[in-house]
Design a protein around this motif. Structure first.
Motif, PDB file in Angstrom:
ATOM      1  N   GLY A 257       0.812  -1.227   0.000  1.00  0.00           N
ATOM      2  CA  GLY A 257       0.000   0.000   0.000  1.00  0.00           C
ATOM      3  C   GLY A 257       0.838   1.268   0.000  1.00  0.00           C
ATOM      4  N   PRO A 258       0.402   2.333  -0.724  1.00  0.00           N
ATOM      5  CA  PRO A 258       1.188   3.574  -0.815  1.00  0.00           C
ATOM      6  C   PRO A 258       1.341   4.302   0.524  1.00  0.00           C
ATOM      7  N   LEU A 259       0.518   3.984   1.505  1.00  0.00           N
ATOM      8  CA  LEU A 259       0.702   4.633   2.809  1.00  0.00           C
ATOM      9  C   LEU A 259       1.784   3.929   3.622  1.00  0.00           C
ATOM     10  N   HIS A 260       2.210   2.773   3.153  1.00  0.00           N
ATOM     11  CA  HIS A 260       3.212   1.965   3.879  1.00  0.00           C
ATOM     12  C   HIS A 260       4.436   1.788   2.967  1.00  0.00           C
ATOM     13  N   GLY A 261       4.800   0.586   2.645  1.00  0.00           N
ATOM     14  CA  GLY A 261       6.027   0.378   1.868  1.00  0.00           C
ATOM     15  C   GLY A 261       5.923   0.855   0.428  1.00  0.00           C
ATOM     16  N   GLY A 262       4.706   0.972  -0.068  1.00  0.00           N
ATOM     17  CA  GLY A 262       4.524   1.445  -1.449  1.00  0.00           C
ATOM     18  C   GLY A 262       4.893   2.913  -1.592  1.00  0.00           C
ATOM     19  N   ASP A 290      -3.195  21.721   1.240  1.00  0.00           N
ATOM     20  CA  ASP A 290      -4.604  21.948   0.868  1.00  0.00           C
ATOM     21  C   ASP A 290      -5.348  20.612   0.807  1.00  0.00           C
ATOM     22  N   LYS A 291      -6.163  20.352   1.819  1.00  0.00           N
ATOM     23  CA  LYS A 291      -6.881  19.072   1.926  1.00  0.00           C
ATOM     24  C   LYS A 291      -7.661  18.765   0.657  1.00  0.00           C
ATOM     25  N   GLN A 292      -8.159  19.804   0.008  1.00  0.00           N
ATOM     26  CA  GLN A 292      -8.992  19.591  -1.198  1.00  0.00           C
ATOM     27  C   GLN A 292      -8.164  19.022  -2.347  1.00  0.00           C
ATOM     28  N   MET A 298       4.449  12.424  -0.323  1.00  0.00           N
ATOM     29  CA  MET A 298       4.811  11.036  -0.038  1.00  0.00           C
ATOM     30  C   MET A 298       6.221  10.981   0.547  1.00  0.00           C
ATOM     31  N   GLY A 299       6.418  10.072   1.485  1.00  0.00           N
ATOM     32  CA  GLY A 299       7.714   9.985   2.162  1.00  0.00           C
ATOM     33  C   GLY A 299       7.808  10.902   3.356  1.00  0.00           C
ATOM     34  N   PHE A 300       6.677  11.600   3.630  1.00  0.00           N
ATOM     35  CA  PHE A 300       6.662  12.484   4.810  1.00  0.00           C
ATOM     36  C   PHE A 300       5.654  11.970   5.825  1.00  0.00           C
ATOM     37  N   GLY A 301       5.933  12.163   7.086  1.00  0.00           N
ATOM     38  CA  GLY A 301       5.005  11.798   8.155  1.00  0.00           C
ATOM     39  C   GLY A 301       5.252  10.391   8.647  1.00  0.00           C
ATOM     40  N   HIS A 302       4.862  10.158   9.893  1.00  0.00           N
ATOM     41  CA  HIS A 302       5.012   8.814  10.478  1.00  0.00           C
ATOM     42  C   HIS A 302       4.141   8.711  11.718  1.00  0.00           C
ATOM     43  N   PRO A 310      15.243   8.295  12.207  1.00  0.00           N
ATOM     44  CA  PRO A 310      16.700   8.129  12.136  1.00  0.00           C
ATOM     45  C   PRO A 310      17.151   7.477  10.827  1.00  0.00           C
ATOM     46  N   ARG A 311      16.277   6.675  10.251  1.00  0.00           N
ATOM     47  CA  ARG A 311      16.637   5.986   8.997  1.00  0.00           C
ATOM     48  C   ARG A 311      16.723   6.990   7.838  1.00  0.00           C
ATOM     49  N   ALA A 312      15.843   8.004   7.891  1.00  0.00           N
ATOM     50  CA  ALA A 312      15.867   9.021   6.818  1.00  0.00           C
ATOM     51  C   ALA A 312      17.168   9.802   6.882  1.00  0.00           C
ATOM     52  N   GLU A 347       4.801  25.917   8.995  1.00  0.00           N
ATOM     53  CA  GLU A 347       3.983  25.676  10.180  1.00  0.00           C
ATOM     54  C   GLU A 347       3.097  24.426  10.026  1.00  0.00           C
ATOM     55  N   PHE A 348       2.545  24.233   8.821  1.00  0.00           N
ATOM     56  CA  PHE A 348       1.622  23.087   8.610  1.00  0.00           C
ATOM     57  C   PHE A 348       2.334  21.785   8.966  1.00  0.00           C
ATOM     58  N   PHE A 349       3.565  21.651   8.504  1.00  0.00           N
ATOM     59  CA  PHE A 349       4.302  20.399   8.729  1.00  0.00           C
ATOM     60  C   PHE A 349       4.842  20.344  10.155  1.00  0.00           C
ATOM     61  N   PRO A 356      10.622  13.820   6.984  1.00  0.00           N
ATOM     62  CA  PRO A 356      10.918  12.735   6.042  1.00  0.00           C
ATOM     63  C   PRO A 356      10.992  11.398   6.781  1.00  0.00           C
ATOM     64  N   ASN A 357      10.389  10.368   6.185  1.00  0.00           N
ATOM     65  CA  ASN A 357      10.501   9.021   6.773  1.00  0.00           C
ATOM     66  C   ASN A 357      11.418   8.176   5.905  1.00  0.00           C
ATOM     67  N   VAL A 358      11.501   6.907   6.215  1.00  0.00           N
ATOM     68  CA  VAL A 358      12.481   6.010   5.569  1.00  0.00           C
ATOM     69  C   VAL A 358      12.307   5.984   4.053  1.00  0.00           C
ATOM     70  N   ASP A 359      11.076   6.268   3.588  1.00  0.00           N
ATOM     71  CA  ASP A 359      10.810   6.132   2.145  1.00  0.00           C
ATOM     72  C   ASP A 359      11.209   7.353   1.346  1.00  0.00           C
ATOM     73  N   MET A 379      12.157  -4.255  -2.929  1.00  0.00           N
ATOM     74  CA  MET A 379      13.410  -4.069  -2.177  1.00  0.00           C
ATOM     75  C   MET A 379      13.101  -3.855  -0.703  1.00  0.00           C
ATOM     76  N   PHE A 380      12.051  -3.107  -0.417  1.00  0.00           N
ATOM     77  CA  PHE A 380      11.646  -2.897   0.983  1.00  0.00           C
ATOM     78  C   PHE A 380      11.286  -4.258   1.602  1.00  0.00           C
ATOM     79  N   ALA A 381      10.565  -5.077   0.830  1.00  0.00           N
ATOM     80  CA  ALA A 381      10.152  -6.398   1.336  1.00  0.00           C
ATOM     81  C   ALA A 381      11.367  -7.292   1.600  1.00  0.00           C
TER      82      ALA A 381
HETATM   83  C1  SDX Z   1       6.337   3.363   6.393  1.00  0.00           C
HETATM   84  O1  SDX Z   1       4.638   2.119  10.850  1.00  0.00           O
HETATM   85  C2  SDX Z   1       5.826   2.019  10.409  1.00  0.00           C
HETATM   86  O2  SDX Z   1       6.770   1.822  11.150  1.00  0.00           O
HETATM   87  C3  SDX Z   1       5.970   2.136   8.895  1.00  0.00           C
HETATM   88  C4  SDX Z   1       7.392   2.159   8.340  1.00  0.00           C
HETATM   89  C5  SDX Z   1       8.100   0.847   8.558  1.00  0.00           C
HETATM   90  O3  SDX Z   1       9.337   0.835   8.592  1.00  0.00           O
HETATM   91  O4  SDX Z   1       7.412  -0.215   8.583  1.00  0.00           O
HETATM   92  O5  SDX Z   1       8.120   3.212   8.957  1.00  0.00           O
HETATM   93  C6  SDX Z   1       7.374   2.389   6.827  1.00  0.00           C
HETATM   94  O6  SDX Z   1       5.240   2.975   6.079  1.00  0.00           O
HETATM   95  C7  SDX Z   1       6.664   4.832   6.411  1.00  0.00           C
HETATM   96  C8  SDX Z   1       5.458   5.725   5.967  1.00  0.00           C
HETATM   97  C9  SDX Z   1       5.381   5.741   4.436  1.00  0.00           C
HETATM   98  N1  SDX Z   1       4.149   6.452   4.004  1.00  0.00           N
HETATM   99  C10 SDX Z   1       4.201   7.663   3.458  1.00  0.00           C
HETATM  100  O7  SDX Z   1       5.227   8.329   3.347  1.00  0.00           O
HETATM  101  C11 SDX Z   1       2.856   8.162   2.942  1.00  0.00           C
HETATM  102  C12 SDX Z   1       2.657   9.630   3.337  1.00  0.00           C
HETATM  103  N2  SDX Z   1       2.469   9.707   4.806  1.00  0.00           N
HETATM  104  C13 SDX Z   1       1.170   9.517   5.331  1.00  0.00           C
HETATM  105  O8  SDX Z   1       0.121   9.190   4.582  1.00  0.00           O
HETATM  106  C14 SDX Z   1       1.070   9.475   6.848  1.00  0.00           C
HETATM  107  O9  SDX Z   1       1.924  10.410   7.362  1.00  0.00           O
HETATM  108  C15 SDX Z   1       1.315   8.114   7.477  1.00  0.00           C
HETATM  109  C16 SDX Z   1       0.498   7.061   6.824  1.00  0.00           C
HETATM  110  C17 SDX Z   1       2.750   7.766   7.390  1.00  0.00           C
HETATM  111  C18 SDX Z   1       0.931   8.227   8.953  1.00  0.00           C
HETATM  112  O10 SDX Z   1      -0.439   8.355   8.992  1.00  0.00           O
HETATM  113  P1  SDX Z   1      -1.185   8.695  10.376  1.00  0.00           P
HETATM  114  O11 SDX Z   1      -0.317   8.479  11.545  1.00  0.00           O
HETATM  115  O12 SDX Z   1      -2.506   8.004  10.320  1.00  0.00           O
HETATM  116  O13 SDX Z   1      -1.374  10.248  10.281  1.00  0.00           O
HETATM  117  P2  SDX Z   1      -2.645  10.984   9.635  1.00  0.00           P
HETATM  118  O14 SDX Z   1      -2.869  10.438   8.260  1.00  0.00           O
HETATM  119  O15 SDX Z   1      -3.765  10.911  10.617  1.00  0.00           O
HETATM  120  O16 SDX Z   1      -2.121  12.497   9.477  1.00  0.00           O
HETATM  121  C19 SDX Z   1      -2.128  13.391  10.593  1.00  0.00           C
HETATM  122  C20 SDX Z   1      -2.238  14.770   9.948  1.00  0.00           C
HETATM  123  C21 SDX Z   1      -3.437  14.899   9.012  1.00  0.00           C
HETATM  124  O17 SDX Z   1      -3.764  16.270   8.938  1.00  0.00           O
HETATM  125  P3  SDX Z   1      -5.030  16.818   9.887  1.00  0.00           P
HETATM  126  O18 SDX Z   1      -6.228  15.973   9.486  1.00  0.00           O
HETATM  127  O19 SDX Z   1      -4.585  16.610  11.315  1.00  0.00           O
HETATM  128  O20 SDX Z   1      -5.161  18.278   9.490  1.00  0.00           O
HETATM  129  O21 SDX Z   1      -1.089  15.028   9.129  1.00  0.00           O
HETATM  130  C22 SDX Z   1      -1.493  15.139   7.759  1.00  0.00           C
HETATM  131  C23 SDX Z   1      -2.872  14.525   7.664  1.00  0.00           C
HETATM  132  O22 SDX Z   1      -3.616  15.107   6.606  1.00  0.00           O
HETATM  133  N3  SDX Z   1      -0.516  14.379   6.989  1.00  0.00           N
HETATM  134  C24 SDX Z   1       0.017  14.774   5.845  1.00  0.00           C
HETATM  135  C25 SDX Z   1       0.947  13.783   5.498  1.00  0.00           C
HETATM  136  N4  SDX Z   1       0.942  12.817   6.419  1.00  0.00           N
HETATM  137  C26 SDX Z   1       0.039  13.196   7.345  1.00  0.00           C
HETATM  138  N5  SDX Z   1      -0.204  15.882   5.100  1.00  0.00           N
HETATM  139  C27 SDX Z   1       0.546  15.969   3.949  1.00  0.00           C
HETATM  140  N6  SDX Z   1       1.451  15.050   3.537  1.00  0.00           N
HETATM  141  C28 SDX Z   1       1.684  13.948   4.295  1.00  0.00           C
HETATM  142  N7  SDX Z   1       2.558  13.061   3.920  1.00  0.00           N
END
Ligand code: SDX
Length: 424
Positions: A257-262, A290-292, A298-302, A310-312, A347-349, A356-359, A379-381
């Motif tokens: 899935g794109p929210l995880h290893g994808g 912009d939520k809309q 991608m690659g941001f947030g955790h 630390p991996r990033a 400020e938003f971030f 940045p996360n590992v991806d 490769m992640f797998a």
């Molecule tokens: C991996 O769990 C692990 O350990 C995973 C991993 C591993 O080694 O196994 O570390 C590997 O999966 C890393 C993550 C890879 N995914 C991405 O990079 C996809 C982009 N990131 C996201 O979709 C998100 O940050 C997650 C999925 C990583 C985390 O999701 P959460 O914890 O459910 O957070 P959320 O979606 O509830 O977001 C919280 C807020 C929201 O805004 P508000 O509703 O509070 O206003 O942050 C925003 C989100 O809209 N947000 C982002 C964002 N990630 C979160 N806004 C813009 N860009 C982003 N990337």
């Protein structure tokens, strides 16, 4: 031992408090429903511990990641991937004798069943490699039934670790209509994979030590991450006592899935789009806010890391080192650095603790090595294989966990009477 008290419907209930070896605290609600009739509700399990585990420790606030107590920074600098596999799965770094035998077994068992090779021919050329990998890993239980029992788990572990890279390389070669390459005993895990991916039977293939080391680092960095989505899936499937191959195949699907290893594939596609759009990264920062827009950086947030992953940090430095040692530059790396710089000041971030996360940087190195984008999650797998195996083994052998079966809060229709067809 302190306890947690809960007052429900005028009654006080007490629950045992558990404190982990790194001071993490939980209260044990095993008796909650029988004692109170209540369950908890925690969508996404953000506040719920599914198990006690001794494999990996993460401190999301301090950006700490340790495999069996060893900091990821030390392992990234000094270890080789086979050592980390042994550490995660069996709990200790192998001594010289153990390591020689472990690596010998990994090489001897690298070959895939000859009949499996024909299976690749029946996939369409555009098949995503993750679809092939998950199917072929599950099929290992059909080709190696002797490894499907609890008593032969060590055999299944060796088969899975050794053959996964071969199956991944075969899927790549077959997708290009090229002859497959067999592993060589004298090569390391990483070197064998590179030769099976990019070598050709008609001529010798020199593995670049820089690329071999970069791949080893990428595999180590991805090796485990406690109860992430795919590892929790492996534990869930394994809790029904399904065999290791079936449980890991399910983990591969969850990782896709794109929210995880994808995400590593999605990051590169995002960076390529920004480059094609004139490199205007500020526009994409605004879109991410912009939520809309439906756009995420991608690659941001955790879910766990709230200051930095630390991996990033390790991979960002590795990008510079590997690209300069290879004498290549990649415009996507500059765009990635500009995005990180802009986001860290926004400020938003900052407010949402999005870093940045590992991806975020891993794809830049995969690209430099020559791995095709649609194989980034494969490769992640391959990196995560030892982590999935370690958690399956811990759950099955050391914890004897009950089958995972969460409850729910039903919000559907109350009881109603059947309506015959002509009266609807
Ligand atoms: C991996 O769990 C692990 O350990 C995973 C991993 C591993 O080694 O196994 O570390 C590997 O999966 C890393 C993550 C890879 N995914 C991405 O990079 C996809 C982009 N990131 C996201 O979709 C998100 O940050 C997650 C999925 C990583 C985390 O999701 P959460 O914890 O459910 O957070 P959320 O979606 O509830 O977001 C919280 C807020 C929201 O805004 P508000 O509703 O509070 O206003 O942050 C925003 C989100 O809209 N947000 C982002 C964002 N990630 C979160 N806004 C813009 N860009 C982003 N990337």
């Amino acid at each position: 031992m302190s306890s947690a008290k809960l007052i429900l419907d005028g009654q006080e209930h007490e629950f045992r408090v558990i404190v982990g070896t790194e001071g993490e605290k939980a209260f044990d609600i095993t008796s909650l429903r029988s004692a109170t009739g209540y369950i908890t509700l925690d969508p996404g399990y953000a506040n719920t511990g599914s198990c006690e585990s001794a494999i990996t420790f993460i401190d999301g606030e301090k950006g700490i990641l340790r495999y069996r107590g060893y900091p990821i920074e030390q392992l990234a600098a000094a270890a080789r991937f086979p050592e980390v596999c042994h550490l995660l799965i069996y709990g200790h770094l192998p001594n010289r004798e153990e390591l020689i035998e472990w690596r010998r077994q990994l090489t001897l068992n690298s070959y895939a069943h000859e009949t499996m090779i024909n299976v690749f021919d029946h996939y369409p050329p555009h098949a995503h490699p993750m679809a092939i990998l998950s199917a072929m890993i599950s099929s290992l239980s059909a080709f190696y039934p002797e490894a499907n029992t609890p008593e032969t788990l060590d055999l299944a572990i060796m088969y899975l670790l050794a053959k996964a890279k071969t199956l991944a390389a075969y899927s790549y070669k077959k997708s290009r209509g090229e002859p497959i390459m067999y592993p060589l005993a004298e090569l390391s895990y990483a070197a064998n994979f590179l030769r099976m991916m990019f070598g050709h039977p008609a001529e010798p293939y020199e593995v670049s030590p820089v690329i071999e080391r970069a791949l080893d680092l990428l595999l180590i960095i991805h090796a485990d991450h406690e109860q992430n989505c795919s590892t929790s899936t492996v534990r869930m499937v394994g809790s029904s006592q399904a065999n290791l191959f079936a449980a890991v195949s399910a983990g591969i699907c969850a990782l896709w899935g794109p929210l995880h290893g994808g995400a590593n594939q999605a990051v590169i596609e995002m960076l390529e789009n920004i480059e094609a759009d004139g490199g205007d990264y500020k526009k994409y920062i605004q879109m991410a806010k912009d939520k809309q827009s439906g756009f995420r950086l991608m690659g941001f947030g955790h879910r766990v890391y709230k200051n930095f992953d630390p991996r990033a940090r390790i991979l960002k430095k590795a990008c510079d080192d590997v690209l300069s040692e290879m004498g290549v530059s990649d415009p996507l790396l500059d765009i990635a650095k500009h995005l990180e710089e802009a986001a860290l000041k926004d400020e938003f971030f900052i407010e949402r603790k999005l870093y940045p996360n590992v991806d975020f940087y891993s794809g830049i190195i995969y690209r430099a090595i020559g791995i095709p984008t649609n194989m980034f999650t494969v490769m992640f797998a391959l990196g995560r294989m030892p982590g999935w195996i370690a958690h399956y083994r811990e759950m099955r052998l050391e914890r004897g966990e009950r089958i995972h079966r969460p409850r729910q809060v039903y919000t559907g229709e109350n009881v109603r009477k059947w309506i015959p067809l002509d009266e609807r």
